[in-house]
Design an enzyme around this catalytic site. Structure first.
Site, PDB file in Angstrom:
ATOM      1  N   SER A 267      42.463  74.880  62.832  1.00 18.73           N
ATOM      2  CA  SER A 267      43.095  75.243  61.351  1.00 18.73           C
ATOM      3  C   SER A 267      42.568  73.272  60.600  1.00 18.73           C
ATOM      4  O   SER A 267      41.973  72.703  61.089  1.00 18.73           O
ATOM      5  CB  SER A 267      44.982  74.446  61.757  1.00 18.73           C
ATOM      6  OG  SER A 267      45.171  73.369  61.289  1.00 18.73           O
ATOM      7  N   LYS A 268      42.863  73.590  58.931  1.00 18.32           N
ATOM      8  CA  LYS A 268      42.936  72.340  58.132  1.00 18.32           C
ATOM      9  C   LYS A 268      43.123  71.387  58.798  1.00 18.32           C
ATOM     10  O   LYS A 268      42.553  70.677  58.323  1.00 18.32           O
ATOM     11  CB  LYS A 268      43.674  73.494  56.571  1.00 18.32           C
ATOM     12  CG  LYS A 268      42.824  74.484  56.264  1.00 18.32           C
ATOM     13  CD  LYS A 268      43.701  74.015  54.587  1.00 18.32           C
ATOM     14  CE  LYS A 268      43.256  75.594  53.853  1.00 18.32           C
ATOM     15  NZ  LYS A 268      44.362  75.675  53.290  1.00 18.32           N
ATOM     16  N   ARG A 269      44.021  71.588  59.603  1.00 19.19           N
ATOM     17  CA  ARG A 269      44.858  69.940  59.630  1.00 19.19           C
ATOM     18  C   ARG A 269      43.394  69.347  60.822  1.00 19.19           C
ATOM     19  O   ARG A 269      43.524  67.828  60.999  1.00 19.19           O
ATOM     20  CB  ARG A 269      45.617  69.992  60.993  1.00 19.19           C
ATOM     21  CG  ARG A 269      46.996  70.141  60.892  1.00 19.19           C
ATOM     22  CD  ARG A 269      48.128  70.466  61.270  1.00 19.19           C
ATOM     23  NE  ARG A 269      47.817  71.194  62.742  1.00 19.19           N
ATOM     24  CZ  ARG A 269      47.750  70.753  63.584  1.00 19.19           C
ATOM     25  NH1 ARG A 269      47.959  69.331  64.038  1.00 19.19           N
ATOM     26  NH2 ARG A 269      47.858  71.671  64.529  1.00 19.19           N
TER      27      ARG A 269
END
Ligand code: GLU
Length: 466
Positions: free
Chosen positions: A237-239
């Site tokens: 994910s963006k994380r």
């Protein structure tokens, strides 16, 4: 049979690497079998879909070279067709109107949860003959007996019992069709033979198969691609940093490197790591796709990118690196040929951003010499060596690698010192301590004027330190 696959993103964000890999597998499967590849934009979620996202998806596909034979088709343009199918399902008894209120459904759900049952619609309106004038949703009448078998091309057979599936809504109260229905209609109308998609859709597949069967349509084959995990084991994910495909472009990755990295993420052919596009097409098949999720590994991506940077046409790299240099306000128009500089420096770069940085000193004098580099290089009497070699270089008419090398060799002989005593200070004087190739090549590319100027700068620095 001509194979036809599709990529069907929902335009609610940029094209991320997970989506790009799904698209790649779907595209490869079509190309491998001489089939066709369709792009369909699933924009029925009017609140979350944006034109910006559509453009980002198209841009990402283009950058990666995932060309499509048909489309892009937009689901929002096909509502009439979906409603036609829904009406047909109503007429044939495969669908029914439902007026259950939100309150009723909430209570039902709470009861089921309290009894540790799977929350599902109880079929309350199945046999009620609801008048179309009443506000209602339309539900698909899912078969109550038997099993649905998915012959998954990646995971093998998956059997789901129909009594696990409830009657899903296929048209909302406002008249808009839902995702599961529109996918089935599109896959049929567009002649899709193989649905290759993320395994987050695996729960939808048996319902979609049942709807296709209810319509009397052939059921496509399915291949559910496992997800991509970040290096911490959680879904990517963006994380985890850059996950948008175009971010990789901005970070200095070549599209063929990202594509190569993505194809190896969950697919293998022996130990081979590098595949040209043609090889991927020739060798890819879904049965060699790993059933387990794969972990994204940035280090490996950098390694793959480095291999492609080493092999790419320098003239092409010059265009790409030139853009990064322009962003850094480095003017290459008056300096050495950028393609030649790139050839000299590219072995050291994992990304084009790094490569651009490695090119800086050929075009710009350094602000300050790196003190760490001077420690070893400026031992002894660097000023004597630099002055002597400067005089020879200044007198040099033919600014070529060989005579430059000769200037250094002559200075070494004249001063009766080791080669390094001249070469090391000269290299640091010219580069400021930046990584550089062979000394004669470095000096040649930096050019006469800049070389003399930088030697003077280094001499001034040495004087200051004394
Ligand atoms: N639109 C769906 C998504 O972006 C994909 C649907 C499908 O491939 O069937 O997740």
């Amino acid at each position: 049979m001509t194979i036809k696959t599709r990529f069907a993103p929902s335009p609610t964000g940029y094209l991320h690497v997970g989506g790009a890999r799904t698209a790649l597998f779907s595209w490869l499967y079509a190309r491998r079998h001489g089939g066709q590849f369709v792009l369909r934009i699933e924009d029925t979620d009017l609140e979350r879909s944006t034109e910006e996202s559509v453009n980002a998806i198209l841009e990402g596909m283009e950058w990666l070279g995932l060309d499509y034979d048909e489309g892009p088709f937009y689901q929002t343009k096909r509502f009439d067709r979906y409603n036609e199918v829904i009406d047909h399902l109503l007429e044939s008894g495969h669908a029914y109107r439902c007026t259950c209120s939100k309150d009723r459904l909430d209570t039902l759900r709470a009861e089921q949860m309290a009894n540790k049952q799977k929350p599902r619609y109880d079929g309350h309106c199945r046999d009620r003959d609801i008048d179309p004038s009443e506000p209602h949703v339309v539900r698909f009448r899912n078969p109550q007996d038997g099993d649905v078998v998915i012959n998954d091309l990646i995971r093998g057979d998956i059997v789901v019992s129909n009594n696990e599936l409830d009657d899903l809504i296929i048209r909302r109260t406002d008249g808009s069709p839902t995702y599961n229905l529109s996918v089935v209609v599109d896959d049929h109308d567009m002649g899709i033979t193989h649905v290759v998609r993320g395994d987050d859709h695996i729960n939808n597949t048996p319902r979609q198969i049942n709807m296709a069967v209810a319509m009397g349509w052939p059921v496509p084959a399915f291949g559910h691609v496992p997800m991509i995990l970040g290096d911490d084991g959680a879904r990517l994910s963006k994380r985890h940093g850059a996950v948008s495909v175009m971010q990789y472009k901005d970070d200095g990755y070549l599209p063929e490197a990202l594509l190569n990295y993505l194809v190896r993420l969950g697919w293998s052919h022996g130990d081979q790591e590098l595949f040209t596009r043609e090889q991927m097409i020739e060798l890819f098949d879904l049965d060699a796709v790993n059933r387990a999720p794969s972990a994204f590994n940035t280090e490996k991506l950098v390694w793959v990118n480095q291999q492609y940077i080493k092999g790419a046409d320098p003239a092409r790299l010059a265009v790409l690196v030139g853009e990064f240099l322009a962003n850094d306000h480095v003017d290459v128009s008056t300096g050495p040929d950028l393609a030649a500089v790139i050839e000299a420096q590219r072995e050291r770069a994992g990304t084009l951003v790094e490569l651009a940085t490695l090119c800086h000193f050929y075009y710009q004098d350094y602000d300050a010499i790196d003190p760490a580099a001077t420690k070893k290089a400026f031992k002894g009497e660097p000023d004597v060596a630099l002055t002597a070699v400067r005089n020879k270089l200044e007198a040099l008419q033919d600014w070529q690698r060989e005579p430059i090398h000769q200037c250094v060799a002559d200075t070494v002989e004249e001063l009766g010192v080791g080669f390094g005593k001249v070469a090391m200070p000269l290299r640091v004087a010219v580069t400021g301590g930046a990584p550089s190739p062979d000394l004669d090549l470095t000096v040649f590319l930096v050019g006469k004027q800049a070389t003399l100027r930088r030697i003077d700068k280094a001499l001034a620095y040495i004087k200051e330190q004394a």
